[in-house]
Design an enzyme around this catalytic site. Structure first.
Site, PDB file in Angstrom:
ATOM      1  N   SER A 191       0.830  -1.205   0.000  1.00 39.34           N
ATOM      2  CA  SER A 191       0.000   0.000   0.000  1.00 39.34           C
ATOM      3  C   SER A 191       0.866   1.258   0.000  1.00 39.34           C
ATOM      4  O   SER A 191       2.055   1.220   0.328  1.00 39.34           O
ATOM      5  CB  SER A 191      -0.952   0.006   1.199  1.00 39.34           C
ATOM      6  OG  SER A 191      -0.223  -0.033   2.407  1.00 39.34           O
ATOM      7  N   ASN A 192       0.247   2.370  -0.332  1.00 35.84           N
ATOM      8  CA  ASN A 192       0.957   3.637  -0.426  1.00 35.84           C
ATOM      9  C   ASN A 192       1.450   4.097   0.943  1.00 35.84           C
ATOM     10  O   ASN A 192       0.869   3.761   1.977  1.00 35.84           O
ATOM     11  CB  ASN A 192       0.030   4.684  -1.041  1.00 35.84           C
ATOM     12  CG  ASN A 192       0.747   5.978  -1.367  1.00 35.84           C
ATOM     13  OD1 ASN A 192       0.839   6.877  -0.542  1.00 35.84           O
ATOM     14  ND2 ASN A 192       1.248   6.083  -2.580  1.00 35.84           N
ATOM     15  N   SER A 193       2.501   4.899   0.946  1.00 34.76           N
ATOM     16  CA  SER A 193       3.042   5.423   2.205  1.00 34.76           C
ATOM     17  C   SER A 193       2.002   6.222   2.988  1.00 34.76           C
ATOM     18  O   SER A 193       2.088   6.333   4.213  1.00 34.76           O
ATOM     19  CB  SER A 193       4.264   6.303   1.923  1.00 34.76           C
ATOM     20  OG  SER A 193       3.907   7.426   1.133  1.00 34.76           O
ATOM     21  N   ALA A 194       1.003   6.770   2.280  1.00 36.39           N
ATOM     22  CA  ALA A 194      -0.048   7.535   2.955  1.00 36.39           C
ATOM     23  C   ALA A 194      -0.838   6.676   3.929  1.00 36.39           C
ATOM     24  O   ALA A 194      -1.381   7.183   4.919  1.00 36.39           O
ATOM     25  CB  ALA A 194      -0.997   8.146   1.916  1.00 36.39           C
ATOM     26  N   THR A 246       0.937   1.299  -5.602  1.00 34.44           N
ATOM     27  CA  THR A 246       1.933   2.222  -6.148  1.00 34.44           C
ATOM     28  C   THR A 246       3.070   1.480  -6.843  1.00 34.44           C
ATOM     29  O   THR A 246       3.515   1.869  -7.923  1.00 34.44           O
ATOM     30  CB  THR A 246       2.503   3.105  -5.027  1.00 34.44           C
ATOM     31  OG1 THR A 246       1.429   3.813  -4.395  1.00 34.44           O
ATOM     32  CG2 THR A 246       3.502   4.109  -5.589  1.00 34.44           C
TER      33      THR A 246
END
Length: 503
Positions: A191-194, A246
């Protein structure tokens, strides 16, 4: 500046932007500056007296433009696209001209109501379940956030507050602080760093779970993690699944994950930041199978739908949960129309109080491009990615990792990761094209995303030729390439004199 100067300045700025975008292929995609370059060129204090706009435009050309990374260049292949189009630019200009801050309906009714309308347009375009739409009789609806990062955080905060409220009602023996101290969240390690950041900001540990061979999170993996946490006394609160990761544009198994979340009363949020736009094409909708099991869903309109940053679409099945979590209703924020379904106070649906009229540029773009134009745009990007992947696959020195997915191709040099790293470093130094690395099951890959304004097949050919040119010029240790490949390309790879003696 009076209105006449504004007219002149505005026309000059539009011409500047038009010339910039029209000739963007002529520029190196990366700037040739070093940290601090602008500090040496601009004064340390602001001028005491006003300066003319022509001087500002001159310095724009002289100082600002050399420090720009050209995201709209078709030679930009890093990250994911950030959309831009002429209709969206005009919409941004009009939004700035109106200068409103639309935190509730009365601040500008058109700002709120247009957002309600275009979010339903988008939801229907993606074929989202009716429960997510403003036009549905239930409490669901859509809202424009600034980014996927905001949407993920908002979902995490809403899930947290809902979990606390529910457990307080079910178990009066547990204090609120005790509940909050045991909350936990889940996502995949792709998953994205966000997502990880949302865990930090929402004060919930974010467990990043392993994925399958296709980099997708599966339901059984989530189930095992939830069972482990329950056994330790932790309280599962939210799972953030990804449609289009991503790194590799992988798709989590939403149907499996959704069933597990429903079984354990866990909020399911879907982050489809990049790939979500593709669901406007019927052929890609099977990838979001199970979306009806989610509580919330987001995708970045500003990535692949020709609307410039920032513009992220977010839908919720029950927006009342956001209002319960974020509502601070001071007397100066109240008005006599509040609470009506066609006049939501979007300040309750977001972190900040103020909000921009983002719906305007979205409305203008959707109208001037049309649904079929959007589908054609996305399919064109997918076609370009497949074309580039075929070029890479035809060169035996490379391997394509998986398949071209949406507008993303991941590839590497066969052999050790050091060769791929070195190739990417040399390509970046030349600044002709821009790509970034990724990590797939411990192997370094190069991510090639279709980006920029109006990319064409010739741009894919140019990128491939640039990659081949650099590889032919760069010394790659001979043991890192198989005998078959070395022999096939022996005429193209530069071999040092010492290596010739060894051979």
């Amino acid at each position: 500046m009076d209105v006449n100067e504004f007219r002149e300045f505005g026309k000059a700025a539009v011409d500047f932007v038009a010339d910039y975008l029209e000739n963007i292929r002529d520029k190196d995609v990366l700037p040739s500056v070093h940290p601090g370059y602008l500090h040496k060129s601009l004064p340390e204090v602001l001028p005491e007296q006003p300066e003319g706009w022509r001087d500002v435009m001159r310095d724009m050309e002289k100082f600002i433009l050399p420090g720009i990374t050209h995201w709209q260049s078709p030679n930009f292949h890093a990250y994911f696209p950030t959309a831009c189009s002429y209709p969206a630019i005009v919409g941004e200009l009009l939004t700035s001209g109106f200068g409103i801050v639309g935190f509730n309906w009365i601040c500008s009714p058109a700002c709120t109501e247009l957002e309600v309308i275009v979010m339903d347009w988008l939801g229907k375009l993606l074929d989202l379940p009716e429960e997510f739409l403003n036009c549905h009789d239930g409490p669901g609806g859509g809202v424009i956030q600034g980014s996927a990062s905001e949407s993920i955080l908002i979902a995490a905060l809403a899930a947290r507050e809902q979990t606390v409220r529910r457990l307080r009602e079910e178990n009066t023996e547990m204090s609120e602080s005790d509940i909050r101290g045991r909350l936990i969240a889940y996502s995949s390690d792709q998953s994205n760093s966000a997502v990880e950041k949302a865990g930090i900001l929402s004060a919930m540990p974010m467990r990043l779970l392993g994925t399958d061979s296709k980099c997708a999170l599966r339901g059984e993996t989530l189930r095992q993690a939830i069972e482990q946490d329950l056994a330790m006394g932790n309280i599962p609160s939210i799972c953030i699944a990804t449609l289009g990761t991503t790194g590799t544009c992988a798709f989590d198994n939403i149907e499996e994950i959704g069933q597990v979340c429903r079984e354990y009363n866990v909020w399911l949020h879907i982050d489809a930041a990049y790939a979500g736009a593709a669901f406007c094409c019927p052929e890609y909708r099977p990838l979001m199978k199970g979306v009806e099991l989610a509580e919330s869903f987001n995708f970045n309109v500003h990535k692949w739908m020709m609307v410039n940053f920032d513009c992220c679409a977010m839908w919720l099945k029950n927006a009342d949960l956001l209002v319960q979590a974020f509502n601070v209703d001071r007397i100066y924020l109240q008005h006599r129309f509040q609470g009506q379904s066609k006049a939501p106070d979007y300040r309750h649906w977001q972190i900040s109080l103020g909000r921009r009229f983002r719906a305007l540029k979205l409305w203008i773009t959707l109208r001037t491009v049309g649904a079929e134009g959007i589908r054609r745009h996305i399919r064109h990007h997918v076609h370009l990615a497949k074309h580039f992947a075929a070029l890479i696959a035809a060169d035996e020195r490379f391997e394509v990792i998986g398949e071209a997915t949406m507008g993303l191709v991941c590839f590497r040099i066969r052999g050790e990761c050091s060769a791929t790293k070195k190739l990417l470093e040399k390509i970046t130094e030349r600044k002709k094209i821009y790509m970034i690395p990724g990590n797939v099951h411990g192997r370094i890959v190069i991510r090639f995303a279709i980006c920029g304004m109006n990319p064409q097949l010739s741009d894919m050919d140019f990128a491939f030729q640039e990659i081949q040119h650099v590889l032919n010029e760069v010394h790659i240790p001979i043991e890192e390439i198989s005998d078959k490949i070395r022999n096939h390309f022996s005429k193209k790879i530069r071999i040092t004199a010492s290596e010739e003696r060894i051979q």
